[in-house]
Motif scaffolding. Structure first.
Motif, mmCIF file in Angstrom:
data_model
loop_
_atom_site.group_PDB
_atom_site.id
_atom_site.type_symbol
_atom_site.label_atom_id
_atom_site.label_comp_id
_atom_site.label_asym_id
_atom_site.label_seq_id
_atom_site.Cartn_x
_atom_site.Cartn_y
_atom_site.Cartn_z
ATOM 1 N N ARG A 7 -1.724 1.755 -0.359
ATOM 2 C CA ARG A 7 -2.315 1.870 -1.705
ATOM 3 C C ARG A 7 -3.080 0.587 -2.045
ATOM 4 O O ARG A 7 -4.190 0.630 -2.563
ATOM 5 C CB ARG A 7 -1.219 2.115 -2.757
ATOM 6 C CG ARG A 7 -0.803 3.580 -2.840
ATOM 7 C CD ARG A 7 0.457 3.747 -3.648
ATOM 8 N NE ARG A 7 0.329 3.544 -5.086
ATOM 9 C CZ ARG A 7 -0.001 4.488 -5.965
ATOM 10 N NH1 ARG A 7 -0.279 5.709 -5.556
ATOM 11 N NH2 ARG A 7 -0.053 4.227 -7.259
ATOM 12 N N CYS A 14 2.002 -8.360 -5.186
ATOM 13 C CA CYS A 14 0.764 -7.560 -5.135
ATOM 14 C C CYS A 14 -0.057 -7.735 -6.410
ATOM 15 O O CYS A 14 0.471 -7.606 -7.519
ATOM 16 C CB CYS A 14 1.151 -6.095 -4.955
ATOM 17 S SG CYS A 14 -0.265 -5.004 -4.946
ATOM 18 N N CYS A 37 0.559 -2.506 2.408
ATOM 19 C CA CYS A 37 0.698 -1.259 1.652
ATOM 20 C C CYS A 37 -0.644 -0.522 1.624
ATOM 21 O O CYS A 37 -1.671 -1.094 1.241
ATOM 22 C CB CYS A 37 1.148 -1.600 0.229
ATOM 23 S SG CYS A 37 1.206 -0.168 -0.840
ATOM 24 N N CYS A 49 -1.068 -0.231 -10.554
ATOM 25 C CA CYS A 49 -0.598 0.742 -9.565
ATOM 26 C C CYS A 49 -0.029 2.005 -10.207
ATOM 27 O O CYS A 49 -0.318 3.119 -9.783
ATOM 28 C CB CYS A 49 0.451 0.061 -8.682
ATOM 29 S SG CYS A 49 0.944 1.039 -7.274
ATOM 30 N N CYS A 82 5.426 -5.231 -3.486
ATOM 31 C CA CYS A 82 5.028 -5.057 -4.897
ATOM 32 C C CYS A 82 5.046 -6.365 -5.699
ATOM 33 O O CYS A 82 4.149 -6.611 -6.496
ATOM 34 C CB CYS A 82 5.915 -4.031 -5.594
ATOM 35 S SG CYS A 82 5.697 -2.369 -4.942
ATOM 36 N N PHE A 89 -6.902 0.291 -3.036
ATOM 37 C CA PHE A 89 -7.318 -0.320 -4.310
ATOM 38 C C PHE A 89 -8.377 -1.376 -4.024
ATOM 39 O O PHE A 89 -9.362 -1.498 -4.731
ATOM 40 C CB PHE A 89 -6.125 -0.982 -5.019
ATOM 41 C CG PHE A 89 -5.148 -0.015 -5.641
ATOM 42 C CD1 PHE A 89 -5.576 1.188 -6.177
ATOM 43 C CD2 PHE A 89 -3.794 -0.327 -5.722
ATOM 44 C CE1 PHE A 89 -4.671 2.078 -6.765
ATOM 45 C CE2 PHE A 89 -2.882 0.542 -6.301
ATOM 46 C CZ PHE A 89 -3.323 1.750 -6.818
#
Ligand code: SF4
Length: 313
Positions: A76, A304, A74, A310, A301, A80
């Motif tokens: 994102r 994660c 992912c 998030c 997710c 991060f």
């Protein structure tokens, strides 16, 4: 009689547990009079949780780049990680994965230390301008890139039946191929000016990988993808039969090679280049991609470590 014998043993242990034991130890710093304490698996789980949290946090703190799995996961989560966004806990959500990675490292050494077929091993692929770092397991001359992968027996079964590498392994090698073929000068430059802790600088100034080879070694049967021990054991039994293991003592090792002229490899290269571009454009703009970005992967997710923070971005 056997049962009585074990019951007696257990009772003795229980009684001993209440007593003070003298441990013979030359180390003067250790208090030698201690209560008998046996290894406790539940406690070990807690210890593992703490260790995994610490080492993942350290890795995140000191890392200035992302790896191939981050790049293909992912976008994102990759950003991060790059921006060092703090999280409640860095611990792995599925702790047995740590045992798997120790076994994986041992398997790599087992192969690399017992062959002279590779011309390079543990080749460092650090590309500072694109915030990437990785390590190629092995190279043969300038044209074969080799990845050694340990896997579960159920993955192994799929690999030998389909004769294809796992998707994440395939993309990892495509990323290494792309960087070594196109950024070798920058990688060399980095390796010359830094003391490498792990890995070796590429020996050659250019590579043209006509083949990518995957060496798969099946290692564990007890994994998240088997719902019971008997299911796992059955998988092993089936594979042994399939690979005629009586004559093939190395039934747990297989290798696959793919030709880089293949259209699938060409398409994968374009995909990888696009991901690298997207990731770096968000670094430049100092932003986190929106949740509907094409490289946000909501399937990740659950595991994660950023799933709590998030929603705040
Ligand atoms: S929680 Fe889901 S969307 Fe958010 S970073 Fe992790 S994988 Fe991506």
């Amino acid at each position: 009689m056997t049962l009585d014998f074990f019951n007696d043993l257990l009772n003795v242990d229980a009684r001993k547990d209440q007593q003070k034991e003298v441990i013979k130890d030359d180390n003067k710093n250790i208090n030698t009079t201690q209560q008998l304490r046996l290894f406790d698996i539940a406690k070990f789980e807690e210890e593992l949780f703490i260790n995994s949290s610490k080492s993942n946090q350290e890795q995140q703190q000191y890392s200035t780049s992302i790896n191939a799995y981050d790049l293909m996961g992912c976008i994102r989560a990759a950003l991060f990680k790059y921006f060092k966004i703090p999280v409640e806990s860095f611990a792995n959500k599925w702790l047995p994965v740590l045992m798997r990675s120790s076994i994986g490292r041992a398997i790599h050494s087992f192969i690399q230390d017992n062959t002279k077929q590779f011309t390079e091993t543990e080749v460092y692929v650090k590309v500072p301008s694109l915030h990437f770092s990785g390590r190629v397991d092995a190279i043969i001359n300038n044209n074969v890139l080799v990845e050694i992968k340990s896997c579960t027996y159920s993955d192994y079964k799929t690999i030998i039946n389909s004769k294809r590498p796992r998707v994440k392994d395939f993309y990892q090698t495509i990323i290494y191929k792309y960087f070594l073929e196109n950024y070798c000068d920058e990688i060399q430059e980095y390796c010359k000016s830094h003391k490498l802790k792990y890995g070796n600088a590429p020996k050659l100034n250019n590579y043209n990988f006509s083949n990518i080879q995957y060496i798969y070694i099946a290692h564990d049967i007890v994994s998240a993808d088997s719902s019971s021990l008997s299911e796992a054991l059955n998988t092993v039994k089936e594979i042994k039969k399939h690979l005629n293991s009586r004559h093939n003592k190395f039934f747990f090792i297989t290798s696959l090679a793919i030709n880089s002229q293949n259209d699938v490899v060409k398409d994968a290269l374009l995909h990888v280049i696009d991901r690298i571009k997207e990731f770096n454009s968000f670094i430049e703009s100092n932003k986190i991609p929106p949740l509907d970005h094409k490289y946000v992967n909501k399937k990740d997710c659950y595991f994660c470590i950023y799933n709590k923070v998030c929603k705040d971005y």
